[in-house]
Design a protein around this motif. Structure first.
Motif, PDB file in Angstrom:
ATOM      1  N   GLY A 189       0.934  -1.209  -0.151  1.00 16.85           N
ATOM      2  CA  GLY A 189       0.217  -0.035   0.101  1.00 16.85           C
ATOM      3  C   GLY A 189       0.754   1.223   0.035  1.00 16.85           C
ATOM      4  N   ALA A 190       1.996   1.298   0.718  1.00 14.97           N
ATOM      5  CA  ALA A 190       2.859   2.544   0.997  1.00 14.97           C
ATOM      6  C   ALA A 190       3.500   2.831  -0.473  1.00 14.97           C
ATOM      7  CB  ALA A 190       3.807   2.314   1.998  1.00 14.97           C
ATOM      8  N   ARG A 191       3.980   1.626  -1.399  1.00 17.35           N
ATOM      9  CA  ARG A 191       4.422   1.858  -2.588  1.00 17.35           C
ATOM     10  C   ARG A 191       3.503   2.404  -3.527  1.00 17.35           C
ATOM     11  NH1 ARG A 191       5.175  -0.663  -7.298  1.00 17.35           N
ATOM     12  NH2 ARG A 191       7.266  -0.579  -8.211  1.00 17.35           N
ATOM     13  N   ARG A 192       2.259   1.837  -3.464  1.00 13.95           N
ATOM     14  CA  ARG A 192       1.228   2.433  -4.554  1.00 13.95           C
ATOM     15  C   ARG A 192       0.934   3.780  -4.224  1.00 13.95           C
ATOM     16  NH1 ARG A 192      -2.441  -1.027  -3.086  1.00 13.95           N
ATOM     17  NH2 ARG A 192      -3.423   0.423  -1.510  1.00 13.95           N
ATOM     18  N   LYS A 193       0.917   4.202  -3.006  1.00 12.55           N
ATOM     19  CA  LYS A 193       0.576   5.609  -2.564  1.00 12.55           C
ATOM     20  C   LYS A 193       2.019   6.507  -3.213  1.00 12.55           C
ATOM     21  CE  LYS A 193      -2.105   4.921   1.248  1.00 12.55           C
ATOM     22  NZ  LYS A 193      -2.512   5.101   2.983  1.00 12.55           N
ATOM     23  N   LEU A 194       3.174   6.004  -3.123  1.00 11.68           N
ATOM     24  CA  LEU A 194       4.352   6.724  -3.314  1.00 11.68           C
ATOM     25  C   LEU A 194       4.360   6.734  -5.011  1.00 11.68           C
ATOM     26  CD1 LEU A 194       7.157   7.694  -2.656  1.00 11.68           C
ATOM     27  CD2 LEU A 194       8.102   5.283  -2.873  1.00 11.68           C
ATOM     28  N   LEU A 195       4.026   5.893  -5.537  1.00 14.86           N
ATOM     29  CA  LEU A 195       3.603   6.044  -7.172  1.00 14.86           C
ATOM     30  C   LEU A 195       2.900   7.257  -7.389  1.00 14.86           C
ATOM     31  CD1 LEU A 195       3.243   2.348  -8.482  1.00 14.86           C
ATOM     32  CD2 LEU A 195       5.121   4.052  -9.311  1.00 14.86           C
ATOM     33  N   GLU A 196       1.745   7.341  -6.804  1.00 14.61           N
ATOM     34  CA  GLU A 196       0.817   8.195  -6.978  1.00 14.61           C
ATOM     35  C   GLU A 196       1.314   9.756  -6.418  1.00 14.61           C
ATOM     36  OE1 GLU A 196      -2.208   7.338  -4.809  1.00 14.61           O
ATOM     37  OE2 GLU A 196      -3.086   5.706  -6.027  1.00 14.61           O
ATOM     38  N   SER A 197       2.008   9.611  -5.348  1.00 18.79           N
ATOM     39  CA  SER A 197       2.716  11.064  -5.124  1.00 18.79           C
ATOM     40  C   SER A 197       3.795  11.560  -5.804  1.00 18.79           C
ATOM     41  CB  SER A 197       3.561  10.812  -3.458  1.00 18.79           C
ATOM     42  OG  SER A 197       2.506  10.523  -2.642  1.00 18.79           O
ATOM     43  N   LEU A 198       4.716  10.701  -6.723  1.00 14.59           N
ATOM     44  CA  LEU A 198       5.802  11.016  -7.440  1.00 14.59           C
ATOM     45  C   LEU A 198       5.117  11.590  -8.568  1.00 14.59           C
ATOM     46  CD1 LEU A 198       8.040   7.748  -7.202  1.00 14.59           C
ATOM     47  CD2 LEU A 198       8.619  10.127  -6.389  1.00 14.59           C
ATOM     48  N   GLN A 199       3.891  11.146  -9.246  1.00 15.62           N
ATOM     49  CA  GLN A 199       3.303  11.909 -10.261  1.00 15.62           C
ATOM     50  C   GLN A 199       2.942  13.315 -10.023  1.00 15.62           C
ATOM     51  OE1 GLN A 199       2.365  10.121 -13.562  1.00 15.62           O
ATOM     52  NE2 GLN A 199       2.444  12.511 -13.949  1.00 15.62           N
ATOM     53  N   GLY A 200       2.622  13.544  -8.798  1.00 17.54           N
ATOM     54  CA  GLY A 200       1.765  14.930  -8.488  1.00 17.54           C
ATOM     55  C   GLY A 200       2.551  15.978  -7.782  1.00 17.54           C
ATOM     56  N   LEU A 201       4.042  15.385  -7.690  1.00 12.83           N
ATOM     57  CA  LEU A 201       4.938  16.583  -7.306  1.00 12.83           C
ATOM     58  C   LEU A 201       5.182  17.810  -7.943  1.00 12.83           C
ATOM     59  CD1 LEU A 201       7.840  14.202  -5.650  1.00 12.83           C
ATOM     60  CD2 LEU A 201       6.155  15.369  -4.211  1.00 12.83           C
ATOM     61  N   GLU A 202       5.892  18.716  -7.326  1.00 13.73           N
ATOM     62  CA  GLU A 202       6.049  19.956  -8.211  1.00 13.73           C
ATOM     63  C   GLU A 202       7.492  19.697  -8.711  1.00 13.73           C
ATOM     64  OE1 GLU A 202       4.420  22.757  -8.556  1.00 13.73           O
ATOM     65  OE2 GLU A 202       2.630  22.079  -7.258  1.00 13.73           O
ATOM     66  N   GLY A 203       7.774  20.546  -9.587  1.00 14.10           N
ATOM     67  CA  GLY A 203       9.231  20.412 -10.301  1.00 14.10           C
ATOM     68  C   GLY A 203       9.033  20.112 -11.684  1.00 14.10           C
ATOM     69  N   ASP A 204      10.380  19.769 -12.360  1.00 15.08           N
ATOM     70  CA  ASP A 204      10.182  19.214 -13.694  1.00 15.08           C
ATOM     71  C   ASP A 204       9.120  18.385 -14.146  1.00 15.08           C
ATOM     72  OD1 ASP A 204      11.087  18.434 -16.323  1.00 15.08           O
ATOM     73  OD2 ASP A 204      12.956  18.602 -15.891  1.00 15.08           O
ATOM     74  N   GLN A 205       8.298  18.938 -14.999  1.00  8.84           N
ATOM     75  CA  GLN A 205       7.114  18.109 -15.440  1.00  8.84           C
ATOM     76  C   GLN A 205       7.351  17.133 -16.426  1.00  8.84           C
ATOM     77  OE1 GLN A 205       4.082  17.645 -13.674  1.00  8.84           O
ATOM     78  NE2 GLN A 205       5.109  18.721 -12.123  1.00  8.84           N
ATOM     79  N   ASP A 206       8.626  17.282 -16.961  1.00  8.12           N
ATOM     80  CA  ASP A 206       8.924  16.619 -18.220  1.00  8.12           C
ATOM     81  C   ASP A 206       9.895  15.244 -17.804  1.00  8.12           C
ATOM     82  OD1 ASP A 206       7.269  17.592 -20.146  1.00  8.12           O
ATOM     83  OD2 ASP A 206       8.491  19.367 -20.213  1.00  8.12           O
ATOM     84  N   ALA A 207       9.940  15.192 -16.445  1.00 12.93           N
ATOM     85  CA  ALA A 207      10.702  14.105 -15.928  1.00 12.93           C
ATOM     86  C   ALA A 207      10.321  12.608 -16.196  1.00 12.93           C
ATOM     87  CB  ALA A 207      11.251  14.254 -14.495  1.00 12.93           C
ATOM     88  N   THR A 208      11.337  11.884 -16.357  1.00 17.00           N
ATOM     89  CA  THR A 208      10.729  10.379 -16.370  1.00 17.00           C
ATOM     90  C   THR A 208      11.150   9.537 -15.012  1.00 17.00           C
ATOM     91  OG1 THR A 208      10.809  10.177 -18.810  1.00 17.00           O
ATOM     92  CG2 THR A 208      10.830   8.193 -17.673  1.00 17.00           C
TER      93      THR A 208
END
Length: 526
Positions: free
Chosen positions: A355-374
């Motif tokens: 569950g924590a890993r799934r939430k982490l995936l979602e959080s990485l998508q919504g973080l501020e910063g370079d929006q063109d990062a992979t």
């Protein structure tokens, strides 16, 4: 002084090409150029450093799809090249309007060369000038670092050390923590601004050289100390000033400023332990070494963890956002940045790892910063000693994604918009195939399972393999597959019926379903 695009276009070597700049304007002509390079390769962006004038003959562009041209422009703009020069006539009568519009959208100047000129002669003529300029910049930058070292040896403050750099470059400079807290600043006497503090709006432009609010260009240089990011040098250059000198001097000052930070604000043991732990992960150190370093960096040796590999044009900006999020959530983490890759190890709770890993995936998508990062998130490492494996899987997921995109049909190869987050668990089958099965065995397996489908596609230019892959990846959901392939449901049923005939029947409810799916995914690695 820097060599600007306008000067280069006026040089006899390029003026004879009758160049036209899109869009025209003083700002475009004032764009500093670091080097002139020539290439017809459309995937050239990762091999560039930024600041180049790229010469292109237009032959490859003439046969490229509109999507590929847009991706080409986007990648070059993100890399921060000075301008793209395209030769028109012959294979490419004119630069496509859609391509010029995308270039304008991404802020990339495009130069149309309306007459043929020898690119080798252009590069020889212009690069010789640029080399002479670079030598002069290095001499000035070395003088600055010697003077800064002398001030450091006499115990000068950070402001006074920065004052030397400001005086030689004629720019306002500021030294901040990785989170933006000012630690020192200086400006030359002639500076007209806010007492030496670079404008925040201008600094946000980063190394790309975007103009700031007051017609200035901002440069950002990371200052690491013993592998720990301890500060960031921000240099604000007036529009029209020598930006190249500011770049070179800022980069040459990294070691001196690192020593100054070490003297004034030495990194804590926790930060040093985190940097050492990440170096051990990156070099695949023995398990005992990782277990030895983990507690000092805040990781219990037996706790699960996951490693993310982040590729971005401005990784330092994204690093601040990632670390701020993890620290605010009290999640153990350690990071290490190397060129355009940021590697972050993140601790997970033992009681809800999935569950924590799934939430982490979602959080990485919504973080501020370079929006063109992979961003690629590796699988869960059961203990810290397995972190190097999680990192390897994350990196392999990025490679598999690149292969998938390259092999995808044009209609499914959509350009990326916004941050891409790749889950390494979604590519576990491909990873296993790449690491445990040699290429010849993979090819033989794919041929045995899919020979009739592959021959049908080759002979009739059909897309049965693609249809089968989408259908299998959707869990054999025919309606969903039809929507993704933009097909009528009846057409989808006809295709599936033909695939079943070629594969020996409907595989659902049989052991052939798993083998077909494995073969299809392995075929995508070719």
């Amino acid at each position: 002084m820097s060599v600007f695009l306008g000067e280069i276009l006026a040089h006899p070597a390029l003026a004879s090409a009758d160049p036209v700049v899109h869009p025209p304007g003083a700002h475009t002509y004032a764009q500093p150029v670091r080097w002139v390079h020539s290439s017809e390769v459309l995937d050239i962006a990762p091999l560039l450093r930024g600041g180049e004038l790229l010469l292109c003959g237009g032959i490859t562009l003439a046969s490229a799809t509109p999507e590929k041209r847009e991706e080409y422009v986007r990648a070059l703009a993100q890399r921060g090249i000075a301008a793209l020069a395209i030769e028109t006539g012959g294979a490419l009568p004119e630069i496509p309007a859609a391509m010029l519009e995308k270039a304008r959208e991404y802020g990339l100047p495009v130069v149309e060369l309306r007459k043929v000129v020898p690119f080798v002669g252009v590069m020889q003529a212009i690069n010789s000038i640029l080399v002479s300029e670079s030598v002069g910049h290095l001499q000035q930058a070395d003088a600055a670092t010697r003077a800064m070292a002398a001030e450091l040896a006499h115990g000068a403050s950070l402001d006074k050390i920065l004052g030397v750099l400001a005086g030689i470059t004629g720019s306002a400079v500021r030294l901040t923590s990785p989170w933006g807290v000012a630690m020192g600043s200086a400006a030359p006497e002639s500076w007209e601004g806010d007492g030496g503090r670079p404008d925040d709006e201008a600094v946000a432009g980063g190394q790309g050289g975007d103009p700031g609010a007051a017609g200035r260009v901002a440069i950002s240089v990371d200052i690491p100390v013993r592998g720990v990011l301890m500060g960031r040098l921000e240099v604000q250059v007036k529009q029209g000033a020598d930006t190249a000198l500011a770049h070179v001097a800022g980069e040459r000052a990294v070691d001196i400023l690192g020593l100054a930070l070490l003297q004034h604000t030495p990194p804590g043991l926790h930060a040093l332990a985190g940097a050492e732990l990440m170096r051990a992960v990156l070099t695949s150190a023995p398990a005992w070494r990782l277990e030895q370093l983990a507690p000092g960096a805040g990781f219990p040796a037996e706790s699960p963890a996951v490693v993310a590999a982040i590729h971005a044009a401005s990784p330092q900006e994204l690093r601040g956002a990632v670390e701020t999020f993890l620290n605010s959530s009290r999640i153990p983490s350690a990071a290490y940045q190397d060129d355009a890759e940021l590697v972050v190890m993140i601790g997970l709770p033992a009681d809800d790892t999935v569950g924590a890993r799934r939430k982490l995936l979602e959080s990485l998508q919504g973080l501020e910063g370079d929006q063109d990062a992979t961003v690629a998130l590796g699988p869960v490492a059961g203990r810290v000693a397995e972190a190097a494996w999680s990192l390897a899987e994350a990196r392999r997921a990025l490679e598999i994604r690149q292969v998938r995109r390259r092999n995808a049909s044009p209609r499914r190869r959509h350009p990326d918009h916004g941050r891409v987050v790749v889950d390494a668990e979604d590519t576990a089958v491909e990873s296993l195939a790449l690491t445990a099965i040699d290429a010849s065995a993979r090819e033989a397996f794919v041929t045995r399972q899919l020979r009739a489908v592959l021959e049908h596609d080759a002979q009739r230019q059909s897309q049965l393999l693609e249809t089968l892959q989408v259908w299998l990846d959707s869990g054999c959901n025919t309606a969903q597959s039809a929507r993704e392939l933009h097909l009528e449901r009846q057409s989808m049923h006809h295709r599936l019926q033909r695939i079943f005939e070629l594969c020996g029947g409907d595989p659902r409810g049989t052991g052939r379903l798993a083998s077909l799916h494995l073969a299809v995914r392995m075929a995508g690695l070719a």
